[in-house]
Scaffold this active site. Sequence first.
Site, PDB file in Angstrom:
ATOM      1  N   LYS A  51     -23.658  45.907 -37.187  1.00  0.00           N
ATOM      2  CA  LYS A  51     -22.341  46.316 -36.324  1.00  0.00           C
ATOM      3  C   LYS A  51     -21.831  47.755 -36.244  1.00  0.00           C
ATOM      4  CE  LYS A  51     -21.574  42.418 -33.640  1.00  0.00           C
ATOM      5  NZ  LYS A  51     -21.332  42.534 -32.146  1.00  0.00           N
ATOM      6  N   SER A 307     -29.740  39.786 -38.398  1.00  0.00           N
ATOM      7  CA  SER A 307     -29.003  40.700 -38.099  1.00  0.00           C
ATOM      8  C   SER A 307     -27.802  40.620 -38.871  1.00  0.00           C
ATOM      9  CB  SER A 307     -28.168  40.369 -36.521  1.00  0.00           C
ATOM     10  OG  SER A 307     -27.978  38.917 -36.579  1.00  0.00           O
TER      11      SER A 307
END
Lengths: 325, 325
Positions: A51, A307
């Site tokens: 992110k 992720s």
Amino acid sequence: MIDSADVEAAARRLEGIAVRTPLLQNHALDEAAGGTVLIKPECLQVTGSFKIRGAYNFLSQLTSEQARAGVVAFSSGNHAQGVAAAGAMLGIRTAIVMPEDAPRAKLDNTRRLGGEVITYDRYSGDREAIAREVAAKRGAVVVPSYDHEYIIAGQGTVGLEIAEQCAELGLQPDAVLVCCGGGGLVAGSATALAGRFDQVSVHPVEPEGFDDTARSLVSGRPEHISPSARSICDALQAHSPGELTFAINRRLLDRGLVVSDDEVREAMRFAFRNLKLVVEPGGAVALAAVLSGKIETAGKTTVVVLSGGNVDAALYGEIQRAESG
Amino acid sequence: MIDSADVEAAARRLEGIAVRTPLLQNHALDEAAGGTVLIKPECLQVTGSFKIRGAYNFLSQLTSEQARAGVVAFSSGNHAQGVAAAGAMLGIRTAIVMPEDAPRAKLDNTRRLGGEVITYDRYSGDREAIAREVAAKRGAVVVPSYDHEYIIAGQGTVGLEIAEQCAELGLQPDAVLVCCGGGGLVAGSATALAGRFDQVSVHPVEPEGFDDTARSLVSGRPEHISPSARSICDALQAHSPGELTFAINRRLLDRGLVVSDDEVREAMRFAFRNLKLVVEPGGAVALAAVLSGKIETAGKTTVVVLSGGNVDAALYGEIQRAESG
């Protein structure tokens, strides 16, 4: 609509900021898949998830006037940490609206990175409305979680690095599997990959109950999840595809893959046992799709993005214990 | 006595066999150290530890006659897996004498890799004698755990990669911290590093009670551990320095660092929380030395080797739970 040049511009902005995570290979995983599997471990990224890429790409393009007023974001935790870290790097004040039941690691890290945390109830509160209200009061910009070109382009640097690293290895991937909440990571990555390879299937992977993108790709219009849906994957609980992300995804993605919570748990155990990587539930869905045979991997080259790795010790221990019991 | 050319020859043999593990950096760790810390995560290596490097370098240099007779090794678990994997790659039969209380993950993986496991009691049995007996019966070669030039040179490729990767980053390390059981990894790595850098301090790191190398470096002769010593670090329980390894280590190493089991546990938690890497107790001692301030890291560039990640889920969960409680 962004193209691969936008992702390349984001990559230049992120030099020295985000880690160029390695592309790893593992014997046990190759054996399980019957082919070559390349692992992109974004759990090793700054803040423990991808992110930071989109957040920094967004915040670094604010005007100095906007930067002075600070930013507000809403997030289940990984975007929160990305925004807080990018804010700290750029000297921009950040406030993040987070569910009160977000993993403690995500809440603590966001605060540690200097973010102001505003909590709400995940199932009754409207985080977007809260964020907009705070932003209006402060004259602050809202940092979208996924539905913005700067965010999509930033997350897309994951796909760009995969393309570059595959080329360095002399490998052409057959399929790239990317987790999908709002769809920013997979949209940006597919954009970058389409710019480098003629033929590569990019698949979004979602948890059961949150398969809005998989169903939307079939129906051709944005589908919504049921309000009663629950999943262990706290990072992937978007209610419907984003407007911008779906416009990209319907054009570039292959069929969506869907995995159960149990398949996610097994993937987290596999990552512990064999990859020696700490992966959070939402970060393990692409690996779960490979291990549970949701896609043909025999004799092929498959890339899986892990992720993120922001999971509380208590939940992690519980999942690992289930194996040893 | 080996020199850096032997390590470079080993590196050529290991191309395409061992993973060139990345050299990672982490914000939280840099912050804790007040300087730059580079992490060499050998937990991401084939078999989950660096041991494949020495084992393959040894087995690949056997004559075809020796290879036909198979090999025998004794190991607490990581060398066992390295030997079994190298044997599987080269088509050589392997038998490994292992303590019956070795971590289940290590026992299971050794068998899964095709190794024949022969167990003994860690505190009463003589594993060397058992291995020699089996070897004599079969006409098999014994693969030493550390005290052989081929083993030392193979493990030294860790140090060679550190030197190359630091050069790629334009960094000159001030200190390199390497865990030390029998001393093969640190001896080989110091040999490679001495060939590339004029000034770098290489420190062995040992668990309390098993600080034979630290004490031997001070006294100038091989010191032994107490038979009553116990440590959570199952991989680092050598009784005294090896003959060959100590001859190298007394020439090339700086002072030994010693860490407690509690410092090791805290390092494993730090690796979970911040690095997202699964590190076993013995693999965490170098990180523990940095985090507990056993060496000055402020304003410096320090390399820590995380030598392995083969830890049982039950023990791992117990250590992580201690944090969340």
